[in-house]
Design an enzyme around this catalytic site. Sequence first.
Site, short mmCIF file in Angstrom:
data_model
loop_
_atom_site.label_atom_id
_atom_site.label_comp_id
_atom_site.label_asym_id
_atom_site.label_seq_id
_atom_site.Cartn_x
_atom_site.Cartn_y
_atom_site.Cartn_z
N PRO A 11 0.72 -1.32 -0.31
CA PRO A 11 -0.30 -0.14 -0.14
C PRO A 11 0.83 0.96 -0.10
O PRO A 11 1.79 1.29 0.91
CB PRO A 11 -0.80 -0.07 1.51
CG PRO A 11 -1.17 -1.86 1.62
CD PRO A 11 0.20 -2.35 1.12
N GLY B 47 0.79 3.54 4.24
CA GLY B 47 1.41 3.04 5.87
C GLY B 47 1.12 3.83 6.52
O GLY B 47 0.81 5.31 6.67
N TRP C 170 7.20 5.43 13.86
CA TRP C 170 8.61 6.31 14.57
C TRP C 170 8.62 7.36 15.09
O TRP C 170 8.25 8.25 14.51
CB TRP C 170 10.35 6.47 13.76
CG TRP C 170 11.04 6.67 13.85
CD1 TRP C 170 11.92 6.66 15.25
CD2 TRP C 170 12.14 8.14 13.48
NE1 TRP C 170 13.18 7.39 15.49
CE2 TRP C 170 13.23 7.80 14.47
CE3 TRP C 170 12.11 8.94 12.42
CZ2 TRP C 170 14.12 8.98 14.32
CZ3 TRP C 170 12.48 9.53 12.28
CH2 TRP C 170 14.20 9.61 13.52
N ASP D 214 4.89 -0.11 9.55
CA ASP D 214 6.04 0.47 9.52
C ASP D 214 6.74 0.24 10.90
O ASP D 214 6.60 0.93 11.75
CB ASP D 214 6.57 1.09 8.48
CG ASP D 214 7.96 1.93 8.46
OD1 ASP D 214 8.90 0.96 7.92
OD2 ASP D 214 9.46 2.66 9.30
N LYS E 178 13.49 -3.71 10.17
CA LYS E 178 15.00 -3.30 10.01
C LYS E 178 16.21 -3.76 10.62
O LYS E 178 15.09 -4.34 12.16
CB LYS E 178 14.82 -1.23 10.14
CG LYS E 178 13.44 -0.94 8.83
CD LYS E 178 13.50 0.67 8.73
CE LYS E 178 12.65 0.92 8.15
NZ LYS E 178 11.56 1.35 9.28
N SER F 253 0.68 9.32 13.42
CA SER F 253 0.40 10.19 14.42
C SER F 253 -0.68 8.95 15.62
O SER F 253 -0.50 7.70 15.64
CB SER F 253 -1.24 10.89 13.89
OG SER F 253 -1.99 11.62 14.67
N ARG G 122 -6.41 12.11 13.17
CA ARG G 122 -5.72 12.12 11.57
C ARG G 122 -4.99 11.38 10.99
O ARG G 122 -4.73 11.30 10.27
CB ARG G 122 -4.20 13.06 13.18
CG ARG G 122 -4.51 14.55 13.81
CD ARG G 122 -3.37 15.32 14.23
NE ARG G 122 -4.11 16.18 14.77
CZ ARG G 122 -3.20 16.53 15.99
NH1 ARG G 122 -2.07 16.48 16.58
NH2 ARG G 122 -3.75 17.83 16.48
N ASN H 156 -5.08 11.05 7.29
CA ASN H 156 -4.32 10.88 6.80
C ASN H 156 -3.87 9.95 5.79
O ASN H 156 -3.20 10.22 4.57
CB ASN H 156 -3.59 10.86 7.50
CG ASN H 156 -2.76 11.69 8.50
OD1 ASN H 156 -2.87 12.36 8.26
ND2 ASN H 156 -1.41 11.53 8.99
#
Length: 358
Positions: free
Chosen positions: A16, A19, A23, A79, A113, A302, A307, A311
Amino acid sequence: MSIPESFVLSGGDLMPRIGFGTWQMRELEVLDWAEVARDRESSRDLLSEARAHFELMASSDVLEPAVAAALEAGYRHFDSARVYENEAALGRALNRWIGNDPNKRKELFVVTKLPPGGNRPDLVAEYFNASMHDLGLDYLDLYLLHTPFAFEHVPGDLHPMNPDGTIRADLTTDLIGVWKAILKLKDSGRVRHVGVSNVNEEQLQRLCAVEKPACLQVEVHMLCQQKALIAAANKLGIPVVAYSPLGSKALADALATKTGREYPNLLQLPAVLKIAQAHNKTPAQVLLRHLLQSGVAAIPKSTHPERIKQNISVWDFELSDEEMSELGALDRGEQGRICDFSFFPGIEKHPEFPFKKS
């Protein structure tokens, strides 16, 4: 202008284009960085503040409700990273949503990661297994090399520091060797795609000479549009995902306090406000739509449910050519970069440091 809502990766897998990033999730709406520094007895250097922030944002009372709200809003791309120290909380939230329905897992696109401390060929599998354990998932959709530079491997410490406050960098990094080790993870069947983050064009070309990454994740936003790097990735057929698409204001404010440098609030840029008003959209929606029309995916973040919904609601309007041009002119190039890794003092001396050294 019709934009597909997902990139098609090898094997037909869909990533997508919008995302959910995790972080520094609390940002200004929850966390005051100066207050963190006052409340801690540790050093007030930026890395110590960042560590305190990572500890707070990993708490389940913040991240898990936000992920639940994102799932309800329709996000399916999530993520994370080992250095965010929130993989366990993310995994709990995702697994709660999946329940006993394996088909719901197939709807998700989950990313994490390899941390800089794991950037050695012999450590890649160890760090990957640790992430998979915390996420509690049978497989990962995308695993990224987080940075081309490396820290020393110190068990239990993802950000090891020297007594003088500089980061304990491993200057012997074998970038290609690490990439080959990451590629081997696909043979296990526990990760479907592998990619890279925070590399420059020269490094990307070197990696591609071994095997083309499935994805490139880098900082991209209105003031740091990375046009040359994105063009190079597009030519290679590599999808680009923008982190900090809204400007990562918490980090920008922390850096401004430390360095005295001005970091404009992207949500308050006059051109962005004007265009948002013209379309009856939020400034954040304009920033994200600009990225989509530039061919880039984005992972906004967020903790505020409204929000979060806004987004991902960026498919029902279009920026004109004139508006795209006006926003494109706001690019400051390298001067617009926020995440320059200056919160890891001394890392600019690493031979694989990807940005121009000041």
